[in-house]
Enzyme design. Structure first.
Site, PDB file in Angstrom:
ATOM      1  N   GLY A 152       0.767  -1.403   0.077  1.00 45.00           N
ATOM      2  CA  GLY A 152       0.151   0.035   0.145  1.00 45.00           C
ATOM      3  C   GLY A 152       0.920   1.230  -0.063  1.00 45.00           C
ATOM      4  O   GLY A 152       2.012   1.434  -0.478  1.00 45.00           O
ATOM      5  N   GLU A 207      -5.320  -8.015  -7.164  1.00 46.78           N
ATOM      6  CA  GLU A 207      -5.070  -7.665  -5.808  1.00 46.78           C
ATOM      7  C   GLU A 207      -4.019  -6.667  -5.599  1.00 46.78           C
ATOM      8  O   GLU A 207      -2.820  -6.940  -6.321  1.00 46.78           O
ATOM      9  CB  GLU A 207      -4.554  -9.107  -5.071  1.00 46.78           C
ATOM     10  CG  GLU A 207      -5.827 -10.202  -5.169  1.00 46.78           C
ATOM     11  CD  GLU A 207      -7.132  -9.564  -4.356  1.00 46.78           C
ATOM     12  OE1 GLU A 207      -6.783  -8.996  -3.142  1.00 46.78           O
ATOM     13  OE2 GLU A 207      -8.430  -9.957  -4.892  1.00 46.78           O
ATOM     14  N   LEU A 208      -4.147  -5.633  -4.848  1.00 52.17           N
ATOM     15  CA  LEU A 208      -3.123  -4.711  -4.804  1.00 52.17           C
ATOM     16  C   LEU A 208      -1.847  -5.216  -4.318  1.00 52.17           C
ATOM     17  O   LEU A 208      -1.688  -5.858  -3.252  1.00 52.17           O
ATOM     18  CB  LEU A 208      -3.664  -3.382  -3.726  1.00 52.17           C
ATOM     19  CG  LEU A 208      -2.598  -2.342  -3.594  1.00 52.17           C
ATOM     20  CD1 LEU A 208      -2.464  -1.819  -4.828  1.00 52.17           C
ATOM     21  CD2 LEU A 208      -3.129  -1.570  -2.321  1.00 52.17           C
ATOM     22  N   ASP A 209      -0.616  -4.840  -4.878  1.00 51.52           N
ATOM     23  CA  ASP A 209       0.461  -5.466  -4.646  1.00 51.52           C
ATOM     24  C   ASP A 209       0.643  -6.903  -4.385  1.00 51.52           C
ATOM     25  O   ASP A 209       1.547  -7.518  -3.489  1.00 51.52           O
ATOM     26  CB  ASP A 209       1.251  -4.672  -3.629  1.00 51.52           C
ATOM     27  CG  ASP A 209       1.379  -3.197  -3.694  1.00 51.52           C
ATOM     28  OD1 ASP A 209       1.455  -2.985  -4.811  1.00 51.52           O
ATOM     29  OD2 ASP A 209       1.073  -2.324  -2.693  1.00 51.52           O
ATOM     30  N   GLU A 210      -0.011  -7.926  -4.804  1.00 53.76           N
ATOM     31  CA  GLU A 210      -0.264  -9.266  -4.695  1.00 53.76           C
ATOM     32  C   GLU A 210       0.343  -9.974  -6.039  1.00 53.76           C
ATOM     33  O   GLU A 210       0.031 -11.251  -5.976  1.00 53.76           O
ATOM     34  CB  GLU A 210      -1.581  -9.675  -4.215  1.00 53.76           C
ATOM     35  CG  GLU A 210      -1.859  -9.066  -2.917  1.00 53.76           C
ATOM     36  CD  GLU A 210      -1.446 -10.221  -1.615  1.00 53.76           C
ATOM     37  OE1 GLU A 210      -0.500 -11.037  -1.950  1.00 53.76           O
ATOM     38  OE2 GLU A 210      -1.536  -9.676  -0.502  1.00 53.76           O
TER      39      GLU A 210
END
Length: 306
Positions: free
Chosen positions: A223, A248-251
């Protein structure tokens, strides 16, 4: 009057023959499929039948997943077969073994669109390395939600597109991005510190061909403001992670990571400053490996054949 003797040597039949030799054309073949005995033999037999010479080969068998990966860099005589001929011939091998595969000319420059916000260090590194031929890319356009890097991009003679993004205009901005992707025949989108989260729909549309640089050593400090998060935790290393983008954020699947040692004397701003070098290296490596056909996906993991 003395005459100057003719010292011109007669043409050498051997030299002429050497000049008539066909130019070797190099290709890269990448393959992944369910692991099974005989795959390597099938690939090498095909190349032998085509009169090809293997320059470099990397392979990996994932025993836990039962999956096989291979990258072959090889040379062939230009007059014997084109890229299309090789692809048509290998398609029969690939069908038999149910392979996912690509066969490309070695060194072919991929058409890349770079997205950036205000910070330009990763963009500048990519522009320089593309210009000098250090990475096999042609940066065909740069898109930004700010104008901070417009002058730099124009100096390189590359089209710059200012596409502002707000909560109300996000859908229109993403539609404009897709228009540019199609118009420039883009093969890879690179988020070089582009500080906007892509929608699930756009992430799905660009799956497998969008690379992001996140300024932390994932999976830690996801994040916003990860360096400040790291400072609060008193970390002794800071890092950067280049990964494929997914919903998915940063996944997304991790491609490349870099770390730099720090200590208790570093402020949050110091961590931001030293982290820039790690970001440039991690993103540069990820772009290089993707464009050289070295990255293969295994679920949410990557296999990088270097």
């Amino acid at each position: 009057m003395s005459t100057v003797p003719d010292t011109t040597l007669p043409s050498s039949p051997a030299g002429a023959a050497a000049q008539d030799q066909p130019t070797a054309v190099e290709h890269v073949l990448t393959v992944d499929c369910v692991e099974s005995p005989g795959i390597v033999h099938a690939i090498s037999e095909f190349l032998l039948q085509q009169g090809c010479d293997i320059i470099d080969i990397k392979q990996y068998g994932d025993k836990a997943q039962g999956h096989f990966f291979m990258r072959v860099h090889f040379a062939s005589a230009q007059e014997r077969q084109s890229t299309g001929d090789l692809r048509r011939g290998f398609a029969h091998v690939a069908e038999k073994w149910q392979m996912n595969w690509q066969l490309e000319p070695h060194g072919r420059k991929r058409r890349v669109l770079v997205m950036v916000s205000k910070m330009g260090h990763c963009l500048n590194d990519l522009l320089f390395r593309a210009r000098t031929g250090d990475i096999p890319v042609e940066i065909v356009a740069v898109v930004s939600n700010h104008r901070d890097q417009e002058g730099l991009v124009q100096w390189h003679g590359i089209p710059f597109f200012h596409v502002p993004v707000t909560r109300d205009t996000k859908a229109d901005a993403e539609a404009r991005l897709l228009e540019l992707v199609d118009a420039f025949d883009v093969e890879l989108v690179v988020l070089a510190r582009y500080m906007q989260v892509l929608s699930d729909e756009l992430s799905a549309r660009l799956a497998g061909k969008t690379i992001n640089i996140h300024h932390s050593f994932l999976p830690s400090f996801k994040g916003a403001k990860p360096y400040h998060q790291a400072y609060e935790r008193g970390v002794k290393t800071v890092g950067a992670t280049a990964h494929y983008v997914n919903a998915e954020l940063d996944e997304g699947p991790i491609i490349s990571q870099q770390v730099i040692e720090v200590d208790h004397t570093y402020t949050a701003d110091d961590l931001v400053a030293v982290g820039r070098d790690a970001e440039c290296v991690a993103l540069r490596n990820a772009v290089r490996w993707h464009c050289e056909g070295r990255i293969l996906l295994l679920g949410n993991r990557t296999v990088v054949l270097r």
